[in-house]
Design an enzyme around this catalytic site. Sequence first.
Site, PDB file in Angstrom:
ATOM      1  N   VAL A  74     -11.561   5.076  15.811  1.00 53.70           N
ATOM      2  CA  VAL A  74     -12.096   5.929  16.921  1.00 53.70           C
ATOM      3  C   VAL A  74     -13.906   5.654  16.192  1.00 53.70           C
ATOM      4  O   VAL A  74     -14.066   5.752  17.456  1.00 53.70           O
ATOM      5  CB  VAL A  74     -12.259   7.414  16.394  1.00 53.70           C
ATOM      6  CG1 VAL A  74     -13.154   8.656  16.764  1.00 53.70           C
ATOM      7  CG2 VAL A  74     -10.630   8.566  16.490  1.00 53.70           C
ATOM      8  N   TYR A 117       0.835  -1.347   0.157  1.00 49.28           N
ATOM      9  CA  TYR A 117       0.039  -0.193  -0.530  1.00 49.28           C
ATOM     10  C   TYR A 117       1.093   1.368   0.320  1.00 49.28           C
ATOM     11  O   TYR A 117       0.710   2.831  -0.722  1.00 49.28           O
ATOM     12  CB  TYR A 117      -1.013   0.146   1.044  1.00 49.28           C
ATOM     13  CG  TYR A 117      -1.771   1.150   1.628  1.00 49.28           C
ATOM     14  CD1 TYR A 117      -3.159   1.780   0.488  1.00 49.28           C
ATOM     15  CD2 TYR A 117      -1.237   2.009   2.455  1.00 49.28           C
ATOM     16  CE1 TYR A 117      -3.681   2.839   0.525  1.00 49.28           C
ATOM     17  CE2 TYR A 117      -2.201   3.347   2.856  1.00 49.28           C
ATOM     18  CZ  TYR A 117      -3.256   3.890   1.813  1.00 49.28           C
ATOM     19  OH  TYR A 117      -3.968   4.532   2.301  1.00 49.28           O
TER      20      TYR A 117
END
Length: 316
Positions: free
Chosen positions: A188, A144
């Site tokens: 989160v 990536y």
Amino acid sequence: MRVLVTGAAGFIGSHLVDQLIREGHQVAGVDDLSSGRAANLADAIRGGAAFHRMDVTDPEVTELAVGWRPEVVCHLAAQISVRASVDDPVNDALVNVLGTVNVLEAARAAGARKVVFTSSVAAYGIPAAFPVSAEAELRPRSPYGASKVCGEVYLDTYRALHGLDFTTLTLANVYGPRQRRDGEAGVVTIFADALLRGAPTHVFGDGRQSRDYVYVGDVVDAYLLACGNRGSGGRFNIGTGIRTTDMELHALVAGAIGSGAMPGHAPVRPGDLPDMVVDPGSAKDGLGWVPATSLRDGIGGTVDWLKQASGGQQES
Ligand SMILES: NC(=O)c1ccc[n+]([C@@H]2O[C@H](COP(=O)([O-])OP(=O)(O)OC[C@H]3O[C@@H](n4cnc5c(N)ncnc54)[C@H](O)[C@@H]3O)[C@@H](O)[C@H]2O)c1
């Protein structure tokens, strides 16, 4: 301004489209909906944005661009998982490298002024020093990260060869409303979603791994600035310069929810970086960008969104 946004139905892309529409720009969005959601663009489409379900590796992107003539192309479409890139590096390169070349071809053929490219801190690999400067050596340690570096090399090549301007935004850990909870990046959302449901949470290792969390609204501001004339040919770190450990993040999310739950501990995942924090100083100098949202406020906004999105409906 006419702006073509790839990855328009995704987490960051859809917020960018919303803001461009709010500021009165004309927007065409491209996305194959492989991880994005058409629903993310509902407001923007009502506001006049066009949406094209299209693969960024497909030559029809050039047909679209030549017909629509964008001034700026914001390229966000990508295979975004580091782990998936390790498992299937060929697919990662197909989407992230060939897709980027295809988007650059489209921008060139359409006579676009500029491409705003989305890179990642994964491009830095294992940094020699913190906070990581935008001039740090690019030594990716995942396919990536390598694919993002390849994109940057092509941008430079297209600028030299065809005069197609670019700005690269190297994003730290972005969080905020619409981030999926099933991805590896959306910690989160993962913590908040679990804590709201009373489900267990865990951190990896002792929870002292740290990251640089930047709110999606602030990231969108960086794109808007990069769409202008500043930041020509540059790479800019879009982060806060603040390191937050997993335990600190968990405490902040739990506090926003009013939960006293403590996380469990899972084994450290091989390949995970112990720390990441970037120096966003050159983004201030080069783009006039500074992060405006505190982690506490950004987490509050994310928790509010999760509460509003009734169970399971925020993802398709
Ligand atoms: N979220 C982060 O913390 C973070 C950090 C660094 C870099 N980035 C980069 O930001 C960009 C946006 O990521 P995101 O977090 O919004 O993720 P996302 O998955 O929500 O957005 C990516 C979008 O690209 C689309 N897409 C994927 N393959 C495609 C293809 N072949 N053709 C057309 N569309 C395709 C997906 O459907 C999705 O809507 C990506 O380039 C990612 O690498 C994100």
